[in-house]
Design a protein around this motif. Sequence first.
Motif, mmCIF file in Angstrom:
data_model
loop_
_atom_site.group_PDB
_atom_site.id
_atom_site.type_symbol
_atom_site.label_atom_id
_atom_site.label_comp_id
_atom_site.label_asym_id
_atom_site.label_seq_id
_atom_site.Cartn_x
_atom_site.Cartn_y
_atom_site.Cartn_z
ATOM 1 N N PHE A 1 53.341 28.433 48.239
ATOM 2 C CA PHE A 1 52.349 29.208 47.495
ATOM 3 C C PHE A 1 51.947 28.492 46.210
ATOM 4 O O PHE A 1 50.764 28.431 45.856
ATOM 5 N N LEU A 2 52.934 27.939 45.499
ATOM 6 C CA LEU A 2 52.673 27.276 44.217
ATOM 7 C C LEU A 2 51.896 25.976 44.378
ATOM 8 O O LEU A 2 51.189 25.558 43.455
ATOM 9 N N THR A 3 52.052 25.319 45.534
ATOM 10 C CA THR A 3 51.333 24.053 45.755
ATOM 11 C C THR A 3 49.978 24.257 46.428
ATOM 12 O O THR A 3 49.196 23.315 46.532
ATOM 13 N N VAL A 4 49.708 25.464 46.891
ATOM 14 C CA VAL A 4 48.416 25.753 47.540
ATOM 15 C C VAL A 4 47.447 26.389 46.555
ATOM 16 O O VAL A 4 46.254 26.076 46.540
ATOM 17 N N LEU A 5 47.951 27.301 45.711
ATOM 18 C CA LEU A 5 47.109 27.998 44.733
ATOM 19 C C LEU A 5 47.566 27.676 43.315
ATOM 20 O O LEU A 5 48.775 27.634 43.056
ATOM 21 N N PRO A 6 46.646 27.446 42.394
ATOM 22 C CA PRO A 6 47.036 27.236 40.989
ATOM 23 C C PRO A 6 47.785 28.457 40.467
ATOM 24 O O PRO A 6 47.517 29.585 40.900
ATOM 25 N N ILE A 7 48.688 28.248 39.535
ATOM 26 C CA ILE A 7 49.524 29.347 39.072
ATOM 27 C C ILE A 7 48.706 30.480 38.453
ATOM 28 O O ILE A 7 49.069 31.657 38.574
ATOM 29 N N HIS A 8 47.575 30.168 37.813
ATOM 30 C CA HIS A 8 46.768 31.232 37.210
ATOM 31 C C HIS A 8 46.148 32.138 38.273
ATOM 32 O O HIS A 8 45.800 33.284 37.984
ATOM 33 N N GLN A 9 46.000 31.634 39.514
ATOM 34 C CA GLN A 9 45.494 32.469 40.604
ATOM 35 C C GLN A 9 46.603 33.299 41.247
ATOM 36 O O GLN A 9 46.323 34.254 41.972
ATOM 37 N N LEU A 10 47.846 32.934 40.998
ATOM 38 C CA LEU A 10 48.978 33.660 41.572
ATOM 39 C C LEU A 10 49.437 34.808 40.682
ATOM 40 O O LEU A 10 49.969 35.804 41.178
ATOM 41 N N VAL A 11 49.230 34.674 39.383
ATOM 42 C CA VAL A 11 49.722 35.667 38.432
ATOM 43 C C VAL A 11 49.159 37.058 38.744
ATOM 44 O O VAL A 11 47.937 37.250 38.800
ATOM 45 N N ASN A 12 50.074 38.006 38.977
ATOM 46 C CA ASN A 12 49.720 39.404 39.283
ATOM 47 C C ASN A 12 48.773 39.543 40.475
ATOM 48 O O ASN A 12 48.015 40.515 40.568
ATOM 49 N N ASN A 13 48.814 38.594 41.388
ATOM 50 C CA ASN A 13 47.933 38.607 42.558
ATOM 51 C C ASN A 13 48.664 39.218 43.748
ATOM 52 O O ASN A 13 49.569 38.612 44.312
ATOM 53 N N ASN A 14 48.271 40.429 44.146
ATOM 54 C CA ASN A 14 48.903 41.092 45.294
ATOM 55 C C ASN A 14 48.453 40.519 46.628
ATOM 56 O O ASN A 14 49.039 40.813 47.665
ATOM 57 N N ASN A 15 47.385 39.700 46.609
ATOM 58 C CA ASN A 15 46.858 39.106 47.835
ATOM 59 C C ASN A 15 47.147 37.607 47.911
ATOM 60 O O ASN A 15 46.473 36.874 48.629
ATOM 61 N N ALA A 16 48.171 37.157 47.183
ATOM 62 C CA ALA A 16 48.485 35.731 47.149
ATOM 63 C C ALA A 16 48.802 35.180 48.534
ATOM 64 O O ALA A 16 48.370 34.078 48.894
ATOM 65 N N ALA A 17 49.552 35.935 49.335
ATOM 66 C CA ALA A 17 49.923 35.467 50.670
ATOM 67 C C ALA A 17 48.682 35.291 51.549
ATOM 68 O O ALA A 17 48.563 34.300 52.286
ATOM 69 N N PHE A 18 47.749 36.252 51.465
ATOM 70 C CA PHE A 18 46.518 36.167 52.258
ATOM 71 C C PHE A 18 45.663 34.990 51.803
ATOM 72 O O PHE A 18 45.149 34.225 52.623
ATOM 73 N N GLU A 19 45.517 34.821 50.496
ATOM 74 C CA GLU A 19 44.679 33.740 49.976
ATOM 75 C C GLU A 19 45.284 32.372 50.279
ATOM 76 O O GLU A 19 44.561 31.431 50.628
ATOM 77 N N ALA A 20 46.599 32.251 50.165
ATOM 78 C CA ALA A 20 47.253 30.983 50.483
ATOM 79 C C ALA A 20 47.135 30.670 51.972
ATOM 80 O O ALA A 20 46.872 29.525 52.366
ATOM 81 N N SER A 21 47.309 31.694 52.809
ATOM 82 C CA SER A 21 47.181 31.503 54.262
ATOM 83 C C SER A 21 45.761 31.102 54.633
ATOM 84 O O SER A 21 45.559 30.241 55.501
ATOM 85 N N SER A 22 44.776 31.715 54.003
ATOM 86 C CA SER A 22 43.371 31.382 54.282
ATOM 87 C C SER A 22 43.069 29.939 53.895
ATOM 88 O O SER A 22 42.309 29.238 54.584
#
Length: 293
Positions: A244-265
């Motif tokens: 997750f950390l290497t796919v999405l920048p950390i600022h996009q992960l912070v408090n993101n409930n859809n991080a798994a979906f966005e990283a998978s996409s």
Amino acid sequence: MKRQISFTQALATVVGSVIGAGVFFKIGTITAQTGSTSMTLFVWILAGVISIASGLTVSEIAASLKVNGAIKYLDYTYGRVWGFLFGWAQMIVYFPAQIGALSSIFGVQFVSLFGISNKFSNLIAILLVLFLFGINLIGTKVSSKMQSVITVLKIIPIVLIIIWGIFNQNRINIQILPLTVGAGKSMAGGLSQGLLSALFAFEGWIVVTNLANEVKNPEKDLSRAIIAGLSIITLIYVLINYTFLTVLPIHQLVNNNNAAFEASSKLFGQFGGKLVTVGILISVYGAVLTPLC
């Protein structure tokens, strides 16, 4: 009770009981609390070590007392009042809160996957609880069989995300050492808050100690199952959060409930991301089913 549970079955119980929703959705909370990639990965490792130490302590008690369940352990160690209070706390606070939290996560991910308005997420969460309640009314045999199937299915999205993440050529370079926290955060605060959130994802290992009186060789196999199971789970958690950390920048992960979906996409494309998200929903479904069984 018959001693019929083998080491392999005990190991499967540990892994199946622990892996659920937290592995997919705690990344948003933990990155907000730590503010850094290095501390985020570290709290997952530390949570795994603490869980193993806790599991070994309880497994020794379980093997020695030859009884099932944490309530019995408290009865024996501190007196019946504390075992009684613990039982009621589980029924009134712990399990309802866990089911409510996981169902809410399911509702949020469901509406995100199918493009439904967010206002329906709570309704979907309530319907999920009612549906699982109905399944358990049919009988534990049905719910147990369903849980066995889900345990296998929930591993699929995890494996896919980890493998694709490892071989991802466009991954973001992240800092692993030295340990740091985000601007405006204290080291003690970031570590303690992140650790507390990570420990939520390890909850469930104590289930195997409830079967101590049915394990063939509890003195040996309980400890082995907990060490091996939690070590495997820690490795999985660290790898998937690294992805997750290497796919999405950390600022996009912070408090993101859809991080798994966005990283998978991002890893699999829009359609592939949705398929993986279906697997994630199945995993969350299984996590809600566990305390209801």
